[in-house]
Design a protein around this motif. Structure first.
Motif, PDB file in Angstrom:
ATOM      1  N   ASP A 177      26.143  70.112  19.741  1.00 25.64           N
ATOM      2  CA  ASP A 177      27.585  70.540  19.214  1.00 25.64           C
ATOM      3  C   ASP A 177      27.784  69.572  17.920  1.00 25.64           C
ATOM      4  O   ASP A 177      27.641  68.343  18.048  1.00 25.64           O
ATOM      5  N   PRO A 178      28.446  70.203  16.995  1.00 28.38           N
ATOM      6  CA  PRO A 178      28.748  69.373  15.769  1.00 28.38           C
ATOM      7  C   PRO A 178      29.523  68.018  15.980  1.00 28.38           C
ATOM      8  O   PRO A 178      29.347  67.108  15.548  1.00 28.38           O
ATOM      9  N   THR A 179      30.532  68.318  16.883  1.00 26.05           N
ATOM     10  CA  THR A 179      31.193  67.032  17.407  1.00 26.05           C
ATOM     11  C   THR A 179      30.421  65.903  17.953  1.00 26.05           C
ATOM     12  O   THR A 179      30.511  64.777  17.568  1.00 26.05           O
ATOM     13  N   VAL A 180      29.531  66.262  18.855  1.00 20.84           N
ATOM     14  CA  VAL A 180      28.671  65.311  19.438  1.00 20.84           C
ATOM     15  C   VAL A 180      27.648  64.665  18.538  1.00 20.84           C
ATOM     16  O   VAL A 180      27.333  63.606  18.525  1.00 20.84           O
ATOM     17  N   ALA A 181      27.202  65.734  17.611  1.00 14.69           N
ATOM     18  CA  ALA A 181      26.204  65.323  16.514  1.00 14.69           C
ATOM     19  C   ALA A 181      26.852  64.224  15.779  1.00 14.69           C
ATOM     20  O   ALA A 181      26.255  63.321  15.208  1.00 14.69           O
ATOM     21  N   ALA A 182      28.053  64.492  15.328  1.00 15.89           N
ATOM     22  CA  ALA A 182      28.480  63.582  14.446  1.00 15.89           C
ATOM     23  C   ALA A 182      29.123  62.061  14.945  1.00 15.89           C
ATOM     24  O   ALA A 182      28.794  61.014  14.370  1.00 15.89           O
ATOM     25  N   LEU A 183      29.027  62.103  16.323  1.00 18.86           N
ATOM     26  CA  LEU A 183      29.434  60.762  17.234  1.00 18.86           C
ATOM     27  C   LEU A 183      28.106  60.198  17.298  1.00 18.86           C
ATOM     28  O   LEU A 183      28.091  58.889  16.988  1.00 18.86           O
ATOM     29  N   LEU A 184      27.177  60.822  17.376  1.00 17.65           N
ATOM     30  CA  LEU A 184      25.730  60.197  17.522  1.00 17.65           C
ATOM     31  C   LEU A 184      24.825  59.934  15.877  1.00 17.65           C
ATOM     32  O   LEU A 184      24.184  58.876  15.983  1.00 17.65           O
ATOM     33  N   PRO A 186      25.390  58.329  13.455  1.00 25.33           N
ATOM     34  CA  PRO A 186      25.297  56.997  12.945  1.00 25.33           C
ATOM     35  C   PRO A 186      24.512  55.904  13.585  1.00 25.33           C
ATOM     36  O   PRO A 186      24.295  54.926  13.358  1.00 25.33           O
ATOM     37  N   LEU A 187      24.165  56.534  14.790  1.00 27.05           N
ATOM     38  CA  LEU A 187      23.679  55.591  15.672  1.00 27.05           C
ATOM     39  C   LEU A 187      22.079  55.709  15.875  1.00 27.05           C
ATOM     40  O   LEU A 187      21.166  54.807  16.454  1.00 27.05           O
ATOM     41  N   VAL A 188      21.656  57.211  16.024  1.00 27.52           N
ATOM     42  CA  VAL A 188      20.318  57.357  16.387  1.00 27.52           C
ATOM     43  C   VAL A 188      19.858  58.608  15.757  1.00 27.52           C
ATOM     44  O   VAL A 188      20.666  59.532  15.477  1.00 27.52           O
ATOM     45  N   GLU A 189      18.654  58.721  15.226  1.00 30.83           N
ATOM     46  CA  GLU A 189      17.591  59.587  15.094  1.00 30.83           C
ATOM     47  C   GLU A 189      16.736  60.006  15.928  1.00 30.83           C
ATOM     48  O   GLU A 189      16.110  59.159  16.027  1.00 30.83           O
ATOM     49  N   VAL A 190      16.629  61.384  16.516  1.00 29.90           N
ATOM     50  CA  VAL A 190      15.532  61.603  17.070  1.00 29.90           C
ATOM     51  C   VAL A 190      14.816  62.883  17.055  1.00 29.90           C
ATOM     52  O   VAL A 190      15.564  63.741  16.509  1.00 29.90           O
ATOM     53  N   ILE A 191      13.580  62.809  16.607  1.00 28.47           N
ATOM     54  CA  ILE A 191      12.854  63.872  16.131  1.00 28.47           C
ATOM     55  C   ILE A 191      11.924  64.356  17.363  1.00 28.47           C
ATOM     56  O   ILE A 191      11.186  63.559  18.044  1.00 28.47           O
ATOM     57  N   LEU A 192      12.028  65.674  17.935  1.00 24.07           N
ATOM     58  CA  LEU A 192      11.302  66.249  18.700  1.00 24.07           C
ATOM     59  C   LEU A 192      10.066  66.892  18.403  1.00 24.07           C
ATOM     60  O   LEU A 192      10.138  67.803  17.180  1.00 24.07           O
ATOM     61  N   ASN A 193       8.750  67.118  18.974  1.00 26.95           N
ATOM     62  CA  ASN A 193       7.670  67.656  18.380  1.00 26.95           C
ATOM     63  C   ASN A 193       7.315  67.445  16.915  1.00 26.95           C
ATOM     64  O   ASN A 193       7.149  68.243  16.101  1.00 26.95           O
ATOM     65  N   GLU A 194       7.297  66.188  16.559  1.00 24.98           N
ATOM     66  CA  GLU A 194       7.116  65.695  15.168  1.00 24.98           C
ATOM     67  C   GLU A 194       5.621  66.033  14.906  1.00 24.98           C
ATOM     68  O   GLU A 194       4.633  65.738  15.744  1.00 24.98           O
ATOM     69  N   GLN A 195       5.278  66.916  14.071  1.00 24.58           N
ATOM     70  CA  GLN A 195       3.854  67.129  13.567  1.00 24.58           C
ATOM     71  C   GLN A 195       3.667  66.889  11.995  1.00 24.58           C
ATOM     72  O   GLN A 195       4.648  66.912  11.101  1.00 24.58           O
ATOM     73  N   VAL A 196       2.483  66.240  11.861  1.00 23.91           N
ATOM     74  CA  VAL A 196       2.187  65.594  10.482  1.00 23.91           C
ATOM     75  C   VAL A 196       0.739  66.068  10.329  1.00 23.91           C
ATOM     76  O   VAL A 196      -0.110  65.606  11.095  1.00 23.91           O
ATOM     77  N   PRO A 197       0.410  66.936   9.272  1.00 26.33           N
ATOM     78  CA  PRO A 197      -0.932  67.181   8.972  1.00 26.33           C
ATOM     79  C   PRO A 197      -1.658  65.961   8.425  1.00 26.33           C
ATOM     80  O   PRO A 197      -0.725  65.238   7.744  1.00 26.33           O
TER      81      PRO A 197
END
Length: 278
Positions: A177-184, A186-197
Motif C-alpha cells: 500500500d502506498p502509505t506503508v511504502a512511504a513509511l518504509l 526512507p528506512l529499507v530497500e528490499v529486492i525479491l528474486n534479484e537476477q543479474v545476468p
C-alpha cells in the motif's frame, strides 16, 4: 556425445553486514567447478547455525548450499534457509528446501516505538540451472512468506502475503500500500528474486553466459545500517573446450570465475565492498 565443456556453479546461504555494532556473518560459498575432465562435480554444505549467534537480523534452523557442474556444460545450484528440522538439497530445482518446524525470521528494520518490519517464512531459497548454450533460468521459493509491519503509534499492524512466484527484481515496496511504502522507503530497500545476468561473451568465442539469483537482498537504515544477501546462487558461464583450447583445462574454472565476478556487477562486487566496510 560432443566435446566436453568447462562450467561452474556456486551457492551462498547468507552474507550479512551490520555497521553498528560492526558484524559480518558469511556462510562462505560452495563452488562446483568442472574443467571438462569429470562427468560431474558437486559441492554441498550445511553451514553451522551457530554462525547466526550475536545478531538479531536473521533467525533460522538450517542453512544450506549446494552446487553442481557437469562436463556437458550444464550446471545447477540451490541455497536457502529453513526452520529447525528442515533441509536444503539439490534435486527438484523448484523445491530444493524442505521447511522445518519453526519459521525463518528476517528483520528488515526496527525503529523503536515507531515502526518495525520483518519477513517470516517456512523456508526461503534461490535456485538456478544453466545449459551448455548459455541458456539459464532461475527463481526463488518463498514458502508461506509474509511481510509483517508493526507501527504502534500510527496504524494497525499489517500482514502482507508474499507470492512465491514473485517476478525477477521485484522491489518489495512496490507491492505494498502506498502509505506503508512511504513509511518504509526512507528506512529499507528490499529486492525479491534479484537476477543479474553474468557478463555475456562475444558471440562465437566459445564462452556462454550465466545467471546470478538472490532470493532477498536488503539495504536497511534504522538504528544501524545492515546489508543482507539471503540465498545467492550462480550458474555458468560455460566454455566449449573445442572452441577455447587455449585455456588450460585446469585453468578454465578460474577464468570463468573471473568473468562471473565482473559480469555480476553490483550483485557480487557489493558483497566484497560490504565485507570490507564492516
Amino acid at each position: 556425445m560432443g566435446s566436453p565443456y568447462a562450467t561452474q556453479a556456486s551457492a551462498t546461504a547468507l552474507y550479512l553486514s551490520v555497521l553498528d555494532p560492526a558484524l559480518v556473518v558469511d556462510t562462505g560459498t560452495e563452488v562446483a567447478e568442472n574443467d571438462g575432465s569429470e562427468e560431474s562435480v558437486s559441492a554441498s554444505e550445511q553451514p553451522l547455525v551457530a554462525l547466526l549467534a550475536g545478531q538479531d537480523v536473521l533467525s533460522a534452523g538450517v542453512l544450506g548450499e549446494v552446487a553442481v557442474a557437469n562436463n556437458d556444460g550444464t550446471s545447477a545450484a540451490c541455497a536457502g534457509v529453513a526452520g529447525e528440522g528442515g533441509a536444503v538439497e539439490i534435486g527438484d530445482p523448484a523445491g530444493c528446501v524442505t521447511p522445518g518446524n519453526s519459521p525463518v525470521v528476517l528483520n528488515l528494520v526496527d525503529v523503536a516505538g515507531l515502526v518495525s518490519a520483518r519477513i517470516e517464512a517456512d523456508a526461503i531459497s534461490a535456485t538456478c540451472a544453466g545449459l551448455a548454450d548459455g541458456t539459464t533460468s532461475g527463481g526463488v521459493e518463498l514458502v508461506n512468506a509474509r511481510l509483517i509491519v508493526e507501527q504502534p503509534l500510527l496504524l494497525p499492524d499489517l500482514v502482507v502475503a508474499l507470492d512465491t512466484d514473485v517476478a525477477p527484481n521485484t522491489n518489495l515496496l512496490d507491492v505494498l500500500d502506498p502509505t506503508v511504502a512511504a513509511l518504509l522507503s526512507p528506512l529499507v530497500e528490499v529486492i525479491l528474486n534479484e537476477q543479474v545476468p553474468l557478463d555475456p561473451a562475444e558471440e562465437g568465442d566459445g564462452y556462454y553466459g550465466g545467471l546470478s539469483v538472490t532470493a532477498i537482498s536488503v539495504d536497511a537504515l534504522g538504528d544501524a545500517l545492515a546489508d543482507v544477501e539471503l540465498a545467492n546462487v550462480t550458474c555458468g558461464p560455460s566454455a566449449d573446450l573445442a572452441i577455447v583450447p587455449v585455456v588450460p583445462l585446469a585453468g578454465v574454472p578460474v577464468a570463468l570465475g573471473t568473468l562471473a565476478v565482473v559480469g555480476a556487477g553490483t550483485a557480487l562486487i557489493a558483497r566484497h565492498r560490504r565485507g570490507s566496510v564492516a
